[in-house]
Enzyme design. Sequence first.
Site, short mmCIF file in Angstrom:
data_model
loop_
_atom_site.label_atom_id
_atom_site.label_comp_id
_atom_site.label_asym_id
_atom_site.label_seq_id
_atom_site.Cartn_x
_atom_site.Cartn_y
_atom_site.Cartn_z
N ASN A 150 73.77 -4.11 -6.99
CA ASN A 150 74.96 -4.55 -6.14
C ASN A 150 74.12 -5.02 -5.00
O ASN A 150 73.64 -4.36 -4.28
CB ASN A 150 75.60 -3.32 -5.68
CG ASN A 150 76.80 -3.40 -4.65
OD1 ASN A 150 77.10 -4.63 -4.31
ND2 ASN A 150 77.09 -2.40 -4.05
N LYS A 209 75.39 -6.09 -2.45
CA LYS A 209 76.41 -6.07 -0.91
C LYS A 209 76.38 -7.21 -0.25
O LYS A 209 76.69 -8.50 -0.79
CB LYS A 209 75.57 -4.88 -0.38
CG LYS A 209 75.28 -3.48 -1.12
CD LYS A 209 75.09 -2.18 -0.19
CE LYS A 209 74.82 -1.07 -1.22
NZ LYS A 209 74.72 0.04 -0.42
N HIS A 251 83.47 1.53 -4.58
CA HIS A 251 82.33 1.93 -3.96
C HIS A 251 82.47 2.83 -2.54
O HIS A 251 83.62 2.45 -1.88
CB HIS A 251 81.50 0.75 -3.63
CG HIS A 251 80.16 0.86 -3.22
ND1 HIS A 251 79.79 1.21 -2.23
CD2 HIS A 251 79.12 0.61 -3.77
CE1 HIS A 251 78.59 1.14 -1.96
NE2 HIS A 251 77.99 0.94 -3.08
N GLU A 257 81.47 2.61 0.00
CA GLU A 257 81.51 1.76 1.44
C GLU A 257 82.84 1.07 1.49
O GLU A 257 83.18 1.17 2.66
CB GLU A 257 80.48 0.63 1.52
CG GLU A 257 79.12 0.97 1.73
CD GLU A 257 78.02 0.31 1.10
OE1 GLU A 257 76.87 0.48 1.36
OE2 GLU A 257 78.28 -0.84 0.76
N GLU A 295 77.92 8.03 -6.86
CA GLU A 295 77.03 7.98 -5.69
C GLU A 295 77.23 9.05 -5.07
O GLU A 295 78.20 9.45 -4.17
CB GLU A 295 77.79 6.84 -5.06
CG GLU A 295 78.23 5.41 -5.74
CD GLU A 295 78.67 4.57 -4.49
OE1 GLU A 295 78.14 3.66 -3.93
OE2 GLU A 295 79.86 4.70 -4.59
N GLY A 333 70.60 5.91 2.33
CA GLY A 333 70.44 5.69 3.72
C GLY A 333 70.36 6.69 4.74
O GLY A 333 70.39 6.57 6.07
N SER A 375 70.19 5.38 -4.29
CA SER A 375 68.85 5.15 -3.94
C SER A 375 67.99 5.09 -5.19
O SER A 375 66.73 5.76 -5.06
CB SER A 375 68.40 5.94 -2.77
OG SER A 375 69.18 5.73 -1.84
#
Length: 252
Positions: free
Chosen positions: A9, A11, A96, A98, A168, A174, A213
């Site tokens: 991905n 992004k 996702h 985000e 996820e 992060g 991650s």
Amino acid sequence: MRKRLVAGNWKMHGNLQENSALLNALVTGIPVLGNDASCAVCVPYPYLASVQSKLQDTDIKWGAQNVSQYEKGAYTGEVSASMLNDFNCTYAIVGHSERRMLFGESSQVVAEKYVAAQQAGLVPILCVGETLEQRDSDITEQVIDEQLKAVTTLAGVNSLAKAVVAYEPVWAIGTGKTATPQQAQEIHHFIRQGIASQDAEIAAGLTVLYGGSVKASNAAELFAMADIDGGLIGGASLIADDFIAICKAIRS
């Protein structure tokens, strides 16, 4: 046997020059993975044409990072599933973290996007997962169950035969915190058991990716877990050597 998948991905990263160099390296470096494993990149909309041109004669598949729930109409800035078909996309990421957190997409909207992708013949990569606050409140399973049920209620559990699920742990992206392979496996097992309660055959064949991650250094250990069938890769998918190593790890 369940299909195994590593999907990058990108992004909101990249430009034509950087993308070309990255894709050239991937085409050269990613080996043939066999019939039960594959590798893909999910890229920003403006680069779909160039990615298609680069990858169309290779074993690497491609897709989009989002898709509209609407087929057509006065929806300025949206991109429909049929438009993605013009670029021979295989995958579309839906839900996702985000998109859910930064752009307010509800589980109902995610389910509608999932349906739109499937109706156009795309394979949705359905993302589910909990935030740090939700994990600390011990409602991880409740959150994931709600996210999955929004989809199975609208599309039916049988739709998962033509979909991929990606877990996820938002708290491990992060934040400096990391999920151990065992922690990831526990949630993957929960996801598979939840689907099995509706249809054991669908659950047994469902590809469930880990999206917390994944790096070249931990991919093999994660992919060795019984219910982890690959990864949805963020930052490492932008570094050719790292992404190649992760793709190779899917075979081990």
